[in-house]
Each structure stands twice: as structure tokens, then as C-alpha cells.
Design an enzyme around this catalytic site. Sequence first.
Site, PDB file in Angstrom:
ATOM      1  CB  SER A 126      -0.799  -0.221   1.224  1.00  0.00           C
ATOM      2  OG  SER A 126      -1.486   1.499   1.415  1.00  0.00           O
ATOM      3  CE1 TYR A 151      -4.272  -2.173   4.826  1.00  0.00           C
ATOM      4  CE2 TYR A 151      -3.688   0.180   4.253  1.00  0.00           C
ATOM      5  CZ  TYR A 151      -3.912  -1.103   3.980  1.00  0.00           C
ATOM      6  OH  TYR A 151      -4.149  -1.329   2.510  1.00  0.00           O
TER       7      TYR A 151
HETATM    8  N1  LIG Z   1      -8.366  -0.223  -2.437  1.00  0.00           N
HETATM    9  C1  LIG Z   1      -7.258   0.502  -2.204  1.00  0.00           C
HETATM   10  O1  LIG Z   1      -7.500   1.942  -2.360  1.00  0.00           O
HETATM   11  C2  LIG Z   1      -6.262  -0.131  -1.650  1.00  0.00           C
HETATM   12  C3  LIG Z   1      -4.838   0.917  -1.527  1.00  0.00           C
HETATM   13  C4  LIG Z   1      -3.662   0.187  -1.098  1.00  0.00           C
HETATM   14  C5  LIG Z   1      -3.860  -1.361  -0.866  1.00  0.00           C
HETATM   15  N2  LIG Z   1      -4.799  -2.022  -0.903  1.00  0.00           N
HETATM   16  C6  LIG Z   1      -4.884  -3.591  -0.545  1.00  0.00           C
HETATM   17  O2  LIG Z   1      -5.243  -4.319  -1.895  1.00  0.00           O
HETATM   18  C7  LIG Z   1      -5.865  -5.553  -1.430  1.00  0.00           C
HETATM   19  C8  LIG Z   1      -7.410  -5.355  -1.820  1.00  0.00           C
HETATM   20  O3  LIG Z   1      -8.216  -4.295  -1.478  1.00  0.00           O
HETATM   21  P1  LIG Z   1      -9.538  -4.049  -1.933  1.00  0.00           P
HETATM   22  O4  LIG Z   1      -9.632  -2.549  -1.931  1.00  0.00           O
HETATM   23  O5  LIG Z   1     -10.025  -4.849  -2.903  1.00  0.00           O
HETATM   24  O6  LIG Z   1     -10.199  -4.619  -0.428  1.00  0.00           O
HETATM   25  P2  LIG Z   1     -11.403  -5.423  -0.007  1.00  0.00           P
HETATM   26  O7  LIG Z   1     -11.734  -5.352   1.353  1.00  0.00           O
HETATM   27  O8  LIG Z   1     -12.610  -4.965  -1.039  1.00  0.00           O
HETATM   28  O9  LIG Z   1     -10.942  -6.959  -0.335  1.00  0.00           O
HETATM   29  C9  LIG Z   1     -10.398  -7.671   0.273  1.00  0.00           C
HETATM   30  C10 LIG Z   1     -11.039  -8.822   0.549  1.00  0.00           C
HETATM   31  O10 LIG Z   1     -10.381  -9.812   1.438  1.00  0.00           O
HETATM   32  C11 LIG Z   1     -11.145 -10.498   2.233  1.00  0.00           C
HETATM   33  N3  LIG Z   1     -10.562 -10.948   3.380  1.00  0.00           N
HETATM   34  C12 LIG Z   1     -10.200 -10.051   4.456  1.00  0.00           C
HETATM   35  N4  LIG Z   1      -9.739 -10.841   5.336  1.00  0.00           N
HETATM   36  C13 LIG Z   1      -9.697 -12.108   5.009  1.00  0.00           C
HETATM   37  C14 LIG Z   1      -9.155 -13.282   5.639  1.00  0.00           C
HETATM   38  N5  LIG Z   1      -8.429 -13.393   6.802  1.00  0.00           N
HETATM   39  N6  LIG Z   1      -9.340 -14.193   4.922  1.00  0.00           N
HETATM   40  C15 LIG Z   1      -9.853 -14.315   3.867  1.00  0.00           C
HETATM   41  N7  LIG Z   1     -10.457 -13.294   3.065  1.00  0.00           N
HETATM   42  C16 LIG Z   1     -10.174 -12.028   3.841  1.00  0.00           C
HETATM   43  C17 LIG Z   1     -12.394  -9.625   2.452  1.00  0.00           C
HETATM   44  O11 LIG Z   1     -13.583 -10.341   2.559  1.00  0.00           O
HETATM   45  C18 LIG Z   1     -12.583  -8.930   1.124  1.00  0.00           C
HETATM   46  O12 LIG Z   1     -13.474  -9.511   0.212  1.00  0.00           O
HETATM   47  C19 LIG Z   1      -5.641  -5.340   0.099  1.00  0.00           C
HETATM   48  O13 LIG Z   1      -4.748  -6.004   0.666  1.00  0.00           O
HETATM   49  C20 LIG Z   1      -5.573  -3.723   0.617  1.00  0.00           C
HETATM   50  O14 LIG Z   1      -4.907  -3.711   1.792  1.00  0.00           O
HETATM   51  C21 LIG Z   1      -6.155  -1.496  -1.215  1.00  0.00           C
END
Ligand SMILES: NC(=O)c1ccc[n+]([C@@H]2O[C@H](COP(=O)([O-])OP(=O)(O)OC[C@H]3O[C@@H](n4cnc5c(N)ncnc54)[C@H](O)[C@@H]3O)[C@@H](O)[C@H]2O)c1
Length: 334
Positions: A126, A151
Site C-alpha cells: 500500500s 495497517y
Molecule cells: N483499495 C485501495 O485503495 C487499496 C490501496 C492500497 C492497498 N490496498 C490493498 O489491496 C488489497 C485489496 O483491497 P480491496 O480494496 O480490494 O479491499 P476489499 O476489502 O474489498 O478486499 C479484500 C477482501 O479480502 C477478504 N478478506 C479479508 N480478510 C480475510 C481473511 N482473513 N481471509 C480471507 N479473506 C479475507 C475480504 O472479505 C475482502 O473481500 C488489500 O490487501 C488492501 O490492503 C487497497
Amino acid sequence: MKYLVTGAAGFIGFHVSERLLNAGHQVVGIDNLNDYYDVSLKQARLDRLVSPLFSFHKIDLADRVAMEALFASEKFDRVIHLAAQAGVRYSLENPHAYAESNLIGHLNILEGCRHNRVQHLLYASSSSVYGLNRKMPFSTDDSVDHPVSLYAATKKANELMSHTYSHLYGLPTTGLRFFTVYGPWGRPDMALFKFTKAMIEGKSIDVYNYGKMKRDFTYIDDIAEAIIRLQDVIPEANPEWTVETGSPATSSAPYRVYNIGNSSPVELMDYITALEEALGIEADKNMMPIQPGDVLNTSADTKALYEVIGFKPQTSVKDGVKNFVDWYREFYKV
Ligand SMILES: NC(=O)c1ccc[n+]([C@@H]2O[C@H](COP(=O)([O-])OP(=O)(O)OC[C@H]3O[C@@H](n4cnc5c(N)ncnc54)[C@H](O)[C@@H]3O)[C@@H](O)[C@H]2O)c1
């Protein structure tokens, strides 16, 4: 190719799975479908992944036995690890959720890859790892040792854990530092979704740091495109590399870290203006102080990304926000 996509019911995991399936790959998706936000949105995303090439397992990353069994039975070629407890602010409220999903969960992924000879692990990091860094744009050549939320610390920890597996077991790992991702099927805990919902319902929106923040907003299709291209860029060991002369984003081990951002930061107020125009509604704004754990500005240096995949995110906020609003109105029938 057979892929494991973790977080397949999540925002980014869903889009990436869709792309892989369209390209004819076999995808096994996992997700624990937790209720951090509306589970019916997660289910609706999954419902769209209808393909004989797709299978889904409801598994918690932190469940070591289930994860070992999954890796042993499926024998993945490649792993795209996107499941995590996301969100900066929630990490102040429920820090243990981050230890479980992001630290234990990441370890289980690394162990699965190690023992089953996965060719390439890509995982989500991130932009929040840049924490107190002030030099703009944020570069993967700079050190990132001062996170300002748990985080962010877990995401930095994921990079460190991955490096050890690249070094010890020769596992090729690529870390992806995403910069504020937005677009259709986006997350209800993020600003664009919250603002859109509030504005349609005639409620006011909370604008943090009195709107004086810049974010390198990155459109989901650009993120997915970059991930798909990076799949084939398998990091190689570089025996010439040393800590003194090399970049922290590379190593003597098969390890790389990239920024995936738009590299054109936008003022929060301009983002809101784009939303007002797309919705045809003027927002009633509550100007608020900055939230603990938030960083003021983000901006991605994407030179390294462009060098290896010949692509960098470039969708404008105006277009991206409009696509989000079109999706939102259709999905929620409002
Ligand atoms: N969206 C953003 O702006 C952003 C920015 C930086 C980093 N990220 C990272 O990108 C990745 C995807 O993010 P996103 O926006 O799609 O988030 P999201 O929350 O929509 O997707 C993450 C998914 O992981 C699942 N999950 C969480 N904990 C879990 C566990 N213990 N076991 C199994 N499944 C689990 C959740 O149910 C969810 O569906 C994440 O690692 C997030 O930290 C996202």
C-alpha cells in the site's frame, strides 16, 4: 495457468479475477466474506464470476490447516494475494484483525507458495507504507521505515516477510503498493462510495483536513491492467545487488516492489467537484480536522513500473468518477 486469487470477493480481487478468466486462465478464488463492509456487495461481485474456469472457497487466510490443504490439493502456478484487512482508520479500532489477516494470513500464503513451488507470488502492499516520508513523488527507492498506522505497518511487514522467503527459498515475490484505488464495484468504507451515498440521500459529507489533502487516485482498470502485466515479470535474483548500492525495491533475492499509482495527485476538493458534476448534486460539506493515521498527500513515482510493463495508470479522475457513479446508480437503482 492456474491462479490463486485471494480476496476474490473484494474490490480489486474481483476485477483481477474477471480479467484472468477473460484471458482463459483457471482461477481459484478464496475469501472469508467477513462483514467489515456489506457482505451482499461481496456476494454480488462473486455472482458475476460465473465461468467453468472459476471455483470459489470460503476460507480464512489465518486458518493454517485449511490453507495448507488448499495449496496441497490445487497446486497453483501463480498466486495473486489481495485479501487483507484493509482500511487505515479501522486499524485504530480493531488492531487484532490486522494481525490475524495481514500477518498470520500473509505467512500462510508464503508457506503455501514455498512448499508447493509457486512460480510467482504477487501481493498487495500500500502507498500507506510511505508514512512520514515527505519527498514527493514517493519512490520505491526511498526507505519506508516510519508508518503512521498499524495497517501500514502490516503492509510493510508483508514486504519484509516476502523478502525473507525470496532470499531463503528463492520464491519470486512482487509487492504492489497501490495508491487510493477507486471505480465501479468499489469499497463502501472509502471516500468516493461514502460521498456518493450521502449526496444521493441528501446528507452532508465529512471532508477531512478541511479538504487540504492530495491523493494519487488510481482507477481500478489501470490497477488490474498493471497486475495482469506484472504477472509475467517474474523477479530474478541479482547477485550484483548490495544494500549499499542497490534500491530497497530490489535485492540479491528474486524480490521486487512497485508503486501502482496514477502519478498525478488530485486535491480532495477537485475529486469532490468531479463527483458533484457526475451526480449533478452539490455536496453539503462538513469541514473536519485530519483523522489520526491519515497521510496528507500521496504521489506515486511509477518510472520503475513503466520500465518493466510499458504501462502506467492514466485514467482521469473525471472519467473514473463518472464510471463509478454510473455503476452505483445502476447497481443500487438510484
Ligand atoms: N483499495 C485501495 O485503495 C487499496 C490501496 C492500497 C492497498 N490496498 C490493498 O489491496 C488489497 C485489496 O483491497 P480491496 O480494496 O480490494 O479491499 P476489499 O476489502 O474489498 O478486499 C479484500 C477482501 O479480502 C477478504 N478478506 C479479508 N480478510 C480475510 C481473511 N482473513 N481471509 C480471507 N479473506 C479475507 C475480504 O472479505 C475482502 O473481500 C488489500 O490487501 C488492501 O490492503 C487497497
